[in-house]
Write a protein that holds these residues in place. Structure first.
Motif, PDB file in Angstrom:
ATOM      1  N   ILE A   1       0.861  -1.170   0.000  1.00 19.05           N
ATOM      2  CA  ILE A   1       0.000   0.000   0.000  1.00 19.05           C
ATOM      3  C   ILE A   1       0.902   1.226   0.000  1.00 19.05           C
ATOM      4  N   ARG A  28      -9.901   0.896  -5.928  1.00 21.67           N
ATOM      5  CA  ARG A  28      -9.672  -0.527  -6.201  1.00 21.67           C
ATOM      6  C   ARG A  28      -9.876  -0.872  -7.670  1.00 21.67           C
ATOM      7  N   GLU A  47      -4.624   5.664  -1.251  1.00 28.27           N
ATOM      8  CA  GLU A  47      -3.716   4.530  -1.181  1.00 28.27           C
ATOM      9  C   GLU A  47      -3.800   3.689  -2.453  1.00 28.27           C
ATOM     10  N   TYR A  48      -2.660   3.553  -3.108  1.00 30.91           N
ATOM     11  CA  TYR A  48      -2.555   2.678  -4.271  1.00 30.91           C
ATOM     12  C   TYR A  48      -2.028   1.334  -3.787  1.00 30.91           C
ATOM     13  N   TYR A  49      -2.500   0.268  -4.409  1.00 28.58           N
ATOM     14  CA  TYR A  49      -2.132  -1.081  -4.003  1.00 28.58           C
ATOM     15  C   TYR A  49      -1.277  -1.719  -5.087  1.00 28.58           C
ATOM     16  N   GLN A  51       0.118  -5.354  -6.074  1.00 30.94           N
ATOM     17  CA  GLN A  51       0.012  -6.793  -5.830  1.00 30.94           C
ATOM     18  C   GLN A  51       1.100  -7.493  -6.630  1.00 30.94           C
ATOM     19  N   VAL A  99      -0.439  -7.982  -1.825  1.00 27.12           N
ATOM     20  CA  VAL A  99      -1.042  -6.972  -0.964  1.00 27.12           C
ATOM     21  C   VAL A  99      -2.447  -6.792  -1.512  1.00 27.12           C
ATOM     22  N   SER A 100      -3.420  -7.169  -0.731  1.00 26.03           N
ATOM     23  CA  SER A 100      -4.792  -7.145  -1.213  1.00 26.03           C
ATOM     24  C   SER A 100      -5.556  -5.996  -0.582  1.00 26.03           C
ATOM     25  N   PRO A 101      -6.467  -5.381  -1.350  1.00 28.67           N
ATOM     26  CA  PRO A 101      -7.258  -4.295  -0.792  1.00 28.67           C
ATOM     27  C   PRO A 101      -8.136  -4.794   0.339  1.00 28.67           C
ATOM     28  N   LYS A 102      -8.321  -3.913   1.320  1.00 31.10           N
ATOM     29  CA  LYS A 102      -9.222  -4.228   2.420  1.00 31.10           C
ATOM     30  C   LYS A 102     -10.658  -4.067   1.931  1.00 31.10           C
TER      31      LYS A 102
END
Length: 104
Positions: A1, A28, A47-49, A51, A99-102
Motif C-alpha cells: 500500500i 480498487r 492509497e494505491y495497491y 500486488q 497486498v490485497s485491498p481491504k
C-alpha cells in the motif's frame, strides 16, 4: 500500500524472478495488470495497491520490487524546483505474495 497524492508519478518494476504485478488505485480499480513494470501519474489522492504474484504455472519465485514516487509538473512560474523522490526496494521469495485491498 502506497499513499499517493493526485498528480504524483508512481513507478513500479519487478526484476529477478517469474512474478507479475498489478496496480490498483484508491477506488480498487485496476490500473495495470500482469506486468513487469508500470509507470503512471495518479489521478486520485489515496492509497494505491501493488500486488505481486508468481506468473501462471509458477508456484514460487524470488523477486525484487522497486517502487518510486515523484512529484510531477513544474511550478506555475516555469522554474524548476527539486522534489524529493522517496523510493522502496524489496527482495523476496514468494509463494504468491500479495497486498490485497481491504474490504469495507
Amino acid at each position: 500500500i502506497i499513499p499517493v497524492q493526485q498528480g504524483q508519478q508512481l513507478n513500479a518494476s519487478l526484476s529477478r524472478g517469474f512474478c507479475v504485478l498489478n496496480v490498483l488505485d484508491p477506488n480498487r480499480e485496476i490500473q495495470a495488470q500482469q506486468l513487469q513494470q508500470w509507470q503512471g501519474t495518479s489521478a486520485l489522492n489515496g492509497e494505491y495497491y501493488i500486488q505481486v504474484s508468481p506468473q501462471p504455472g509458477i508456484t514460487q519465485s524470488d523477486y525484487k520490487l522497486d517502487l518510486s514516487l515523484t512529484n510531477s509538473g513544474l511550478p506555475a512560474s516555469g522554474t524548476s524546483t527539486p522534489t524529493s523522490s522517496p523510493s522502496f526496494s524489496s527482495s523476496q521469495t514468494s509463494p504468491s505474495p500479495s497486498v490485497s485491498p481491504k474490504t469495507p
